[in-house]
Scaffold this active site. Sequence first.
Site, PDB file in Angstrom:
ATOM      1  N   THR A  17      22.595 -15.989  92.682  1.00 20.27           N
ATOM      2  CA  THR A  17      23.569 -15.346  91.805  1.00 20.27           C
ATOM      3  C   THR A  17      23.622 -13.859  92.154  1.00 20.27           C
ATOM      4  O   THR A  17      22.657 -13.291  92.669  1.00 20.27           O
ATOM      5  CB  THR A  17      23.212 -15.526  90.317  1.00 20.27           C
ATOM      6  OG1 THR A  17      22.072 -14.713  89.977  1.00 20.27           O
ATOM      7  CG2 THR A  17      22.911 -16.983  90.000  1.00 20.27           C
ATOM      8  N   GLY A  18      24.758 -13.237  91.857  1.00 24.27           N
ATOM      9  CA  GLY A  18      24.893 -11.821  92.199  1.00 24.27           C
ATOM     10  C   GLY A  18      24.819 -11.585  93.690  1.00 24.27           C
ATOM     11  O   GLY A  18      24.281 -10.573  94.143  1.00 24.27           O
ATOM     12  N   TYR A 172      19.702  -2.207  79.032  1.00 23.22           N
ATOM     13  CA  TYR A 172      19.380  -2.636  80.392  1.00 23.22           C
ATOM     14  C   TYR A 172      17.867  -2.711  80.603  1.00 23.22           C
ATOM     15  O   TYR A 172      17.354  -3.708  81.127  1.00 23.22           O
ATOM     16  CB  TYR A 172      19.997  -1.674  81.407  1.00 23.22           C
ATOM     17  CG  TYR A 172      19.643  -2.003  82.827  1.00 23.22           C
ATOM     18  CD1 TYR A 172      20.286  -3.026  83.502  1.00 23.22           C
ATOM     19  CD2 TYR A 172      18.627  -1.309  83.493  1.00 23.22           C
ATOM     20  CE1 TYR A 172      19.939  -3.358  84.808  1.00 23.22           C
ATOM     21  CE2 TYR A 172      18.279  -1.625  84.794  1.00 23.22           C
ATOM     22  CZ  TYR A 172      18.935  -2.653  85.447  1.00 23.22           C
ATOM     23  OH  TYR A 172      18.588  -2.989  86.730  1.00 23.22           O
TER      24      TYR A 172
END
Length: 289
Positions: A17-18, A172
């Site tokens: 992913t990413g 984050y």
Amino acid sequence: MQPPTAGAMHGKTVVVTGGTSGIGGVAALALARAGARIVLVARDSQRAEATLRRLREEGPGLGHALHLADLSRLYEIKRVGAEIATAEPRIDVLVNNAGALFDRMQTTEDGLERTFATNHIAYFVLTEALRERLAASVPARIVNTASGAHRGATLDWSDLQSTKNYSGFKAYSRSKLYNILFTRELARRLHGVGVAANCLHPGFVATRFADGTSGFTRLGARVAKALFAIPPEKGAETIVYLASSPEVEGVTGRYFAKCRPATTTAIAQDEDAARRLWDVSAELTGVGA
């Protein structure tokens, strides 16, 4: 770290992913060059198609595949996980790398804060969806991109999604703490199965990270990247190492930086917190109970 040699990952299927830019993109290409078949999960169709072309150039004839999904949406994570589990008889490596920072609070259609959803819940749900395929492919590996930014994070069980007095960086950094705690509990639950789970700090990397923010957040990120960031090729090294190196065969539940085991904060080593986070995540998502 020396990149894996050509053919070192021959016959391996790696879900990433990413992987359309930044360290995920570099890692996917490096693993493809080493012979791995890449199953790419991406949100942006144009970047995804461009990456798929690069993968086919760097690792020809391997049948690289692409699945589109918005990993901030619970339905999409479950859907793409089910699609991959159906399409792939075996998965040797899962690289959970997609993540983002948002400078203003956003709530998804599932009622989740978007950083929490993208950076933590996506890891949790996709891993659970692919868990049987990984267990059927032992020895298999799960690689979770965390961050040294977890060092600024605290746990607040009354505000797990960081919605009170919202700060993009606070949300984050907490999500990166959750990545480490998730990895610890995942490794505990997979003990004896033959699936290793590790996480990593890639370093402060010059990528598209924080490009979607605005104002001082975006300006600060640009200045910091210009002054201090390492190139994506360097940042991807530990992902590739954990995905492919025989040196870490059987190593699990650890946090790495610069291709070496590294220390975390005390809260990131709290096994009770790791179990509690798992239980809360399972209740929110309906999986992993």
